[in-house]
Design an enzyme around this catalytic site. Structure first.
Site, mmCIF file in Angstrom:
data_model
loop_
_atom_site.group_PDB
_atom_site.id
_atom_site.type_symbol
_atom_site.label_atom_id
_atom_site.label_comp_id
_atom_site.label_asym_id
_atom_site.label_seq_id
_atom_site.Cartn_x
_atom_site.Cartn_y
_atom_site.Cartn_z
ATOM 1 N N SER A 100 10.794 9.131 -3.823
ATOM 2 C CA SER A 100 9.764 10.053 -3.372
ATOM 3 C C SER A 100 8.763 10.256 -4.505
ATOM 4 O O SER A 100 9.164 10.439 -5.661
ATOM 5 C CB SER A 100 10.382 11.395 -2.982
ATOM 6 N N HIS A 114 0.975 10.937 -1.459
ATOM 7 C CA HIS A 114 2.417 11.125 -1.342
ATOM 8 C C HIS A 114 3.023 9.886 -0.695
ATOM 9 O O HIS A 114 2.412 9.275 0.195
ATOM 10 C CB HIS A 114 2.702 12.357 -0.477
ATOM 11 N N ASN A 116 7.155 8.384 0.432
ATOM 12 C CA ASN A 116 8.597 8.599 0.429
ATOM 13 C C ASN A 116 9.249 7.540 1.295
ATOM 14 O O ASN A 116 8.760 7.236 2.380
ATOM 15 C CB ASN A 116 8.921 9.999 0.970
ATOM 16 N N VAL A 117 10.325 6.956 0.791
ATOM 17 C CA VAL A 117 11.159 6.058 1.586
ATOM 18 C C VAL A 117 12.612 6.428 1.306
ATOM 19 O O VAL A 117 12.985 6.663 0.160
ATOM 20 C CB VAL A 117 10.904 4.565 1.279
ATOM 21 N N HIS A 153 -5.612 3.165 5.359
ATOM 22 C CA HIS A 153 -5.013 2.946 6.669
ATOM 23 C C HIS A 153 -4.869 1.461 6.985
ATOM 24 O O HIS A 153 -3.875 1.055 7.609
ATOM 25 C CB HIS A 153 -5.830 3.660 7.745
ATOM 26 N N HIS A 183 0.245 27.038 10.637
ATOM 27 C CA HIS A 183 -0.258 28.392 10.410
ATOM 28 C C HIS A 183 -1.738 28.408 10.035
ATOM 29 O O HIS A 183 -2.381 29.456 10.111
ATOM 30 C CB HIS A 183 0.565 29.093 9.325
ATOM 31 N N GLY A 266 21.619 21.455 -2.161
ATOM 32 C CA GLY A 266 21.903 21.732 -3.562
ATOM 33 C C GLY A 266 21.285 20.740 -4.513
ATOM 34 O O GLY A 266 21.841 20.455 -5.571
ATOM 35 N N GLY A 267 20.130 20.203 -4.122
ATOM 36 C CA GLY A 267 19.444 19.229 -4.972
ATOM 37 C C GLY A 267 18.887 19.866 -6.233
ATOM 38 O O GLY A 267 18.908 21.096 -6.407
ATOM 39 N N ARG A 268 18.375 19.031 -7.100
ATOM 40 C CA ARG A 268 17.830 19.500 -8.377
ATOM 41 C C ARG A 268 16.433 20.084 -8.150
ATOM 42 O O ARG A 268 15.499 19.373 -7.787
ATOM 43 C CB ARG A 268 17.771 18.335 -9.367
#
Length: 308
Positions: A100, A114, A116-117, A153, A183, A266-268
């Site tokens: 990520s 950004h 992430n895979v 794209h 929001h 509980g990740g860092r």
């Protein structure tokens, strides 16, 4: 949910780890060459199982802040954020690994990006592993340039074309819908591609698609930065950038499923929140003046459309 094929196409954990680790290294190498300064390397262990390597840059020559994280974490029971759409897997042991990244350039004419895979595997004795992949990439400009968005794209589309003509349009729409601040009733940026819960067609196909997305990131993003990195800017542009970065913070803390999963499992915390920009501003009920470049962002670039 489609189950993975049992014979000849089993989950290959070693192949996953090798590729994700290699992807992190390759991307960091390219970013260091672009910035001219080195990324910090920070290894960590998770008490419940697994760990990761965080690669960070702060106050670089070009990037004000950026991180490229690899994680491989394990647990005895899937957290609620992972079982919300698959309650039949509740109680299974799990593994999650992936890369990520978030990059915040200093120059307001250079967009934030950004990528992430990731892959999740749920297992229990006597049953086949259940896997699913997810990921994507998206871009968040402060001062939009149509050519930049089209290039981003087009690169995403080229990466997905081998997996079917319908894949890019589907994942583009998914991205537009996911990176939306409900929001605020506005998109976070100009989108890109996004997918989740992918396991159709077996492990090999899904892994290959995920690799195609991860491998395309620098080709989609770095040419945009190269075109804009030397453009002059002043306090007005930096001020607007800080204001719009506030939207980035709001999305990541309120809506992002990855942030939620990381905190629930509980990740860092330092690695989970590395995505947040270093300088941010909020204003009360502010709108840009008509006819300004700031207004153009809202009127043109924050309107989902066919950019290609």
């Amino acid at each position: 949910m489609t189950m993975p094929e049992a014979d000849g196409d089993r989950v290959d954990r070693q192949a996953l780890q090798t590729w994700f680790r290699g992807l992190q290294s390759r991307i960091v190498d390219e970013l260091e060459a672009f910035d001219g300064q080195s990324f910090r390397s920070d290894s960590w262990q998770r008490p419940e199982g697994g760990g990761g390597i965080s690669r960070l840059i702060e106050e670089g020559a070009f990037f004000e802040r950026g991180g490229v994280n690899f994680s491989h974490v394990k647990g005895a029971s899937l957290p609620a954020s992972a079982t919300a759409v698959r309650p039949h897997l509740a109680g299974r042991a799990w593994e999650a690994m992936g890369v990520s990244l978030v990059l915040h350039p200093r120059n307001p004419y250079c967009p934030t990006a950004h990528m992430n895979v990731r892959c999740f595997v749920a297992s229990q004795p006597g049953a086949d592993d259940v896997f699913w992949f997810g990921g994507g990439m998206d871009m968040t400009p402060y001062y939009g340039q149509r050519d930049d968005v089209a290039h981003f794209h087009q690169t995403c589309k080229a990466a997905l074309t081998p997996f079917g003509a319908e894949t890019y349009p589907k994942y583009k729409t998914w991205c537009d819908e996911y990176f939306f601040l409900k929001h605020r009733n506005e998109p976070r940026g100009v989108g890109g591609i996004f997918f989740d819960d992918l396991n159709e067609g077996g492990f090999t196909r899904c892994f290959e698609l995920t690799q195609a997305v991860g491998n395309a990131f620098t080709a989609a993003y770095l040419p945009v930065l190269a075109k804009r990195r030397n453009r002059a800017y002043g306090e007005r542009e930096r001020d607007f950038q800080a204001y719009r970065r506030g939207r980035y913070v709001e999305f990541n803390l309120v809506w992002d499923r990855g942030t939620l999963f990381g905190l629930q499992s509980g990740g860092r915390t330092e690695s989970i929140l590395m995505s947040l920009p270093p300088i941010v501003k909020w204003r009360y009920d502010w709108t840009p003046q008509a006819g300004t470049p700031e207004a153009e962002l809202y009127e043109v670039f924050l309107k989902p459309q066919d950019w290609i």
